[in-house]
Design a protein around this motif. Structure first.
Motif, PDB file in Angstrom:
ATOM      1  N   ILE A  99       0.881  -1.171   0.000  1.00 13.56           N
ATOM      2  CA  ILE A  99       0.000   0.000   0.000  1.00 13.56           C
ATOM      3  C   ILE A  99       0.914   1.215   0.000  1.00 13.56           C
ATOM      4  O   ILE A  99       1.862   1.285   0.784  1.00 13.56           O
ATOM      5  N   ILE A 100       0.651   2.160  -0.896  1.00 17.88           N
ATOM      6  CA  ILE A 100       1.490   3.353  -1.010  1.00 17.88           C
ATOM      7  C   ILE A 100       0.702   4.610  -0.648  1.00 17.88           C
ATOM      8  O   ILE A 100      -0.504   4.552  -0.407  1.00 17.88           O
ATOM      9  N   ASP A 101       1.395   5.745  -0.633  1.00 21.19           N
ATOM     10  CA  ASP A 101       0.784   7.069  -0.460  1.00 21.19           C
ATOM     11  C   ASP A 101       0.202   7.242   0.944  1.00 21.19           C
ATOM     12  O   ASP A 101      -0.999   7.403   1.126  1.00 21.19           O
ATOM     13  N   TRP A 102       1.062   7.257   1.938  1.00 19.70           N
ATOM     14  CA  TRP A 102       0.655   7.344   3.340  1.00 19.70           C
ATOM     15  C   TRP A 102       0.646   8.767   3.880  1.00 19.70           C
ATOM     16  O   TRP A 102       0.572   8.967   5.090  1.00 19.70           O
ATOM     17  N   GLU A 103       0.704   9.787   3.019  1.00 17.76           N
ATOM     18  CA  GLU A 103       0.833  11.163   3.505  1.00 17.76           C
ATOM     19  C   GLU A 103      -0.356  11.641   4.341  1.00 17.76           C
ATOM     20  O   GLU A 103      -0.215  12.576   5.121  1.00 17.76           O
TER      21      GLU A 103
END
Length: 110
Positions: A99-103
């Protein structure tokens, strides 16, 4: 999701302890600095004050009733903040590989 929601905090905050943005508002007005209230009492008062706009005096008893039953947000659970198909990586074996994009991750009401 179940594993993420098992992580809790007594207050809304980002993974590194900063104030958590109120995402529904922030996405529509990116320059706004709306943050999640830091306590149940603050959340109730914030909701109540925003609700007074546009209501008549005869609506006040109903607003007061809703104020008394305002749901608690605690404990706050860990969320991804932007869990959508483009951020979910699936390998050739059709199993979750990442899972990406944890901002936007942090602790928020369920």
């Amino acid at each position: 999701m179940k594993q993420l929601h098992a992580l809790t905090s007594p207050r809304p905050e980002t993974a590194d302890g900063r104030l958590m943005r109120n995402m529904p508002f922030w996405r529509h007005v990116p320059k706004a600095h709306w943050f999640l209230p830091q306590s149940h009492e603050e959340a109730v008062e914030d909701w109540y004050q925003k609700s007074l706009t546009g209501f008549s005096q005869e609506d006040l008893p109903e607003l007061d009733r809703l104020r008394e039953t305002y749901p608690r947000g605690e404990p706050y659970v860990f969320i991804h903040g932007d869990l959508a198909q483009p951020n979910i990586l699936v390998g050739p074996d059709k199993h979750l590989s990442g899972i990406i994009d944890w901002e936007f991750a942090g602790f928020a009401p369920v």
